[in-house]
Design a protein around this motif. Structure first.
Motif, PDB file in Angstrom:
ATOM      1  N   LEU A   7      32.076  28.828 -56.177  1.00  0.00           N
ATOM      2  CA  LEU A   7      33.074  29.531 -55.377  1.00  0.00           C
ATOM      3  C   LEU A   7      34.048  30.353 -56.214  1.00  0.00           C
ATOM      4  N   CYS A   8      34.201  31.602 -55.830  1.00  0.00           N
ATOM      5  CA  CYS A   8      35.258  32.461 -56.351  1.00  0.00           C
ATOM      6  C   CYS A   8      36.276  32.607 -55.227  1.00  0.00           C
ATOM      7  N   PHE A   9      37.500  32.254 -55.498  1.00  0.00           N
ATOM      8  CA  PHE A   9      38.552  32.297 -54.485  1.00  0.00           C
ATOM      9  C   PHE A   9      39.546  33.387 -54.846  1.00  0.00           C
ATOM     10  N   LYS A  10      39.819  34.268 -53.902  1.00  0.00           N
ATOM     11  CA  LYS A  10      40.786  35.336 -54.109  1.00  0.00           C
ATOM     12  C   LYS A  10      41.881  35.207 -53.062  1.00  0.00           C
ATOM     13  N   ALA A  11      43.131  35.267 -53.496  1.00  0.00           N
ATOM     14  CA  ALA A  11      44.267  35.187 -52.578  1.00  0.00           C
ATOM     15  C   ALA A  11      45.017  36.509 -52.606  1.00  0.00           C
ATOM     16  N   ARG A  12      45.197  37.057 -51.439  1.00  0.00           N
ATOM     17  CA  ARG A  12      45.969  38.279 -51.265  1.00  0.00           C
ATOM     18  C   ARG A  12      47.013  38.038 -50.188  1.00  0.00           C
ATOM     19  N   GLU A  13      47.890  38.990 -50.011  1.00  0.00           N
ATOM     20  CA  GLU A  13      48.993  38.810 -49.063  1.00  0.00           C
ATOM     21  C   GLU A  13      48.513  38.556 -47.636  1.00  0.00           C
ATOM     22  N   LYS A  14      47.505  39.309 -47.196  1.00  0.00           N
ATOM     23  CA  LYS A  14      47.083  39.215 -45.795  1.00  0.00           C
ATOM     24  C   LYS A  14      45.721  38.572 -45.600  1.00  0.00           C
ATOM     25  N   ARG A  15      45.054  38.214 -46.706  1.00  0.00           N
ATOM     26  CA  ARG A  15      43.720  37.638 -46.548  1.00  0.00           C
ATOM     27  C   ARG A  15      43.351  36.746 -47.732  1.00  0.00           C
ATOM     28  N   LEU A  16      42.475  35.823 -47.447  1.00  0.00           N
ATOM     29  CA  LEU A  16      41.891  34.959 -48.466  1.00  0.00           C
ATOM     30  C   LEU A  16      40.400  35.244 -48.477  1.00  0.00           C
ATOM     31  N   THR A  17      39.832  35.387 -49.645  1.00  0.00           N
ATOM     32  CA  THR A  17      38.399  35.655 -49.762  1.00  0.00           C
ATOM     33  C   THR A  17      37.736  34.469 -50.437  1.00  0.00           C
ATOM     34  N   LEU A  18      36.696  33.951 -49.799  1.00  0.00           N
ATOM     35  CA  LEU A  18      35.893  32.869 -50.347  1.00  0.00           C
ATOM     36  C   LEU A  18      34.506  33.444 -50.572  1.00  0.00           C
ATOM     37  N   LYS A  19      34.073  33.457 -51.825  1.00  0.00           N
ATOM     38  CA  LYS A  19      32.846  34.179 -52.154  1.00  0.00           C
ATOM     39  C   LYS A  19      31.960  33.355 -53.082  1.00  0.00           C
ATOM     40  N   THR A  20      30.654  33.378 -52.797  1.00  0.00           N
ATOM     41  CA  THR A  20      29.650  32.844 -53.704  1.00  0.00           C
ATOM     42  C   THR A  20      28.669  33.978 -53.993  1.00  0.00           C
ATOM     43  N   ASP A  21      27.644  33.702 -54.774  1.00  0.00           N
ATOM     44  CA  ASP A  21      26.638  34.730 -55.050  1.00  0.00           C
ATOM     45  C   ASP A  21      25.910  35.160 -53.785  1.00  0.00           C
ATOM     46  N   ARG A  22      25.839  34.270 -52.811  1.00  0.00           N
ATOM     47  CA  ARG A  22      25.042  34.538 -51.612  1.00  0.00           C
ATOM     48  C   ARG A  22      25.842  35.058 -50.423  1.00  0.00           C
ATOM     49  N   GLU A  23      27.136  34.750 -50.374  1.00  0.00           N
ATOM     50  CA  GLU A  23      27.902  35.170 -49.204  1.00  0.00           C
ATOM     51  C   GLU A  23      29.382  35.339 -49.506  1.00  0.00           C
ATOM     52  N   GLU A  24      30.050  36.024 -48.584  1.00  0.00           N
ATOM     53  CA  GLU A  24      31.486  36.265 -48.717  1.00  0.00           C
ATOM     54  C   GLU A  24      32.137  36.098 -47.349  1.00  0.00           C
ATOM     55  N   HIS A  25      33.274  35.425 -47.335  1.00  0.00           N
ATOM     56  CA  HIS A  25      34.022  35.222 -46.099  1.00  0.00           C
ATOM     57  C   HIS A  25      35.466  35.630 -46.338  1.00  0.00           C
ATOM     58  N   ILE A  26      35.985  36.455 -45.452  1.00  0.00           N
ATOM     59  CA  ILE A  26      37.367  36.901 -45.540  1.00  0.00           C
ATOM     60  C   ILE A  26      38.134  36.273 -44.379  1.00  0.00           C
ATOM     61  N   VAL A  27      39.132  35.494 -44.740  1.00  0.00           N
ATOM     62  CA  VAL A  27      39.961  34.802 -43.759  1.00  0.00           C
ATOM     63  C   VAL A  27      41.290  35.537 -43.661  1.00  0.00           C
ATOM     64  N   LYS A  28      41.652  35.972 -42.467  1.00  0.00           N
ATOM     65  CA  LYS A  28      42.941  36.625 -42.264  1.00  0.00           C
ATOM     66  C   LYS A  28      44.027  35.549 -42.247  1.00  0.00           C
ATOM     67  N   CYS A  29      45.049  35.760 -43.021  1.00  0.00           N
ATOM     68  CA  CYS A  29      46.118  34.764 -43.116  1.00  0.00           C
ATOM     69  C   CYS A  29      46.815  34.548 -41.784  1.00  0.00           C
ATOM     70  N   SER A  30      46.788  35.556 -40.910  1.00  0.00           N
ATOM     71  CA  SER A  30      47.412  35.417 -39.595  1.00  0.00           C
ATOM     72  C   SER A  30      46.707  34.374 -38.735  1.00  0.00           C
ATOM     73  N   GLU A  31      45.469  34.027 -39.094  1.00  0.00           N
ATOM     74  CA  GLU A  31      44.729  33.021 -38.327  1.00  0.00           C
ATOM     75  C   GLU A  31      45.063  31.593 -38.756  1.00  0.00           C
ATOM     76  N   LEU A  32      45.796  31.462 -39.851  1.00  0.00           N
ATOM     77  CA  LEU A  32      46.172  30.140 -40.360  1.00  0.00           C
ATOM     78  C   LEU A  32      47.655  29.875 -40.142  1.00  0.00           C
ATOM     79  N   ARG A  33      47.992  28.639 -39.832  1.00  0.00           N
ATOM     80  CA  ARG A  33      49.396  28.242 -39.797  1.00  0.00           C
ATOM     81  C   ARG A  33      49.912  28.297 -41.239  1.00  0.00           C
ATOM     82  N   PRO A  34      51.168  28.710 -41.469  1.00  0.00           N
ATOM     83  CA  PRO A  34      51.676  28.837 -42.847  1.00  0.00           C
ATOM     84  C   PRO A  34      51.500  27.565 -43.689  1.00  0.00           C
TER      85      PRO A  34
END
Length: 113
Positions: A61-88
């Protein structure tokens, strides 16, 4: 040698707490893209709103944190989670656990004041 001892003691103290965060289930507040993420000792399982689940092992897993999104990425797939969908509070816990266990992280220092 005396300078190294506190670090060794520090590591031993926290060793007992290693992986004590698990199992951990975080449910998304707004379920537009994802329902929940389940974290265990080996990785995380991200369940999409349509019911499909993706297994993301920490070792890949490669994890990237940005202001409005979190990216969870492996060699096979990538998922972008919008921070607005998570409780703080859930976002803070998720970020902390992923930063601790992911194979690599990419934090944008401008996003953290």
């Amino acid at each position: 040698e005396a300078g190294r001892q506190p670090q060794f003691g520090y590591a031993l103290y926290f060793q007992a707490f290693e992986k004590s965060e698990f199992p951990l289930l975080i449910t998304f507040a707004e379920q537009r893209h994802y329902r929940h993420i389940f974290l265990d000792e080996e990785g995380c399982t991200l369940t999409a709103a349509n019911g499909k689940a993706a297994r993301l092992p920490y070792a890949q897993l490669c994890f990237k944190a940005r202001e409005k999104r979190l990216t969870l990425k492996t060699d096979r797939e990538e998922h972008i989670v919008k921070c607005s969908e998570l409780r703080p509070a859930d976002r803070q816990v998720l970020e902390a656990v992923l930063q601790k266990y992911a194979a690599s992280i990419n934090l944008d220092p401008d996003d953290f004041a």
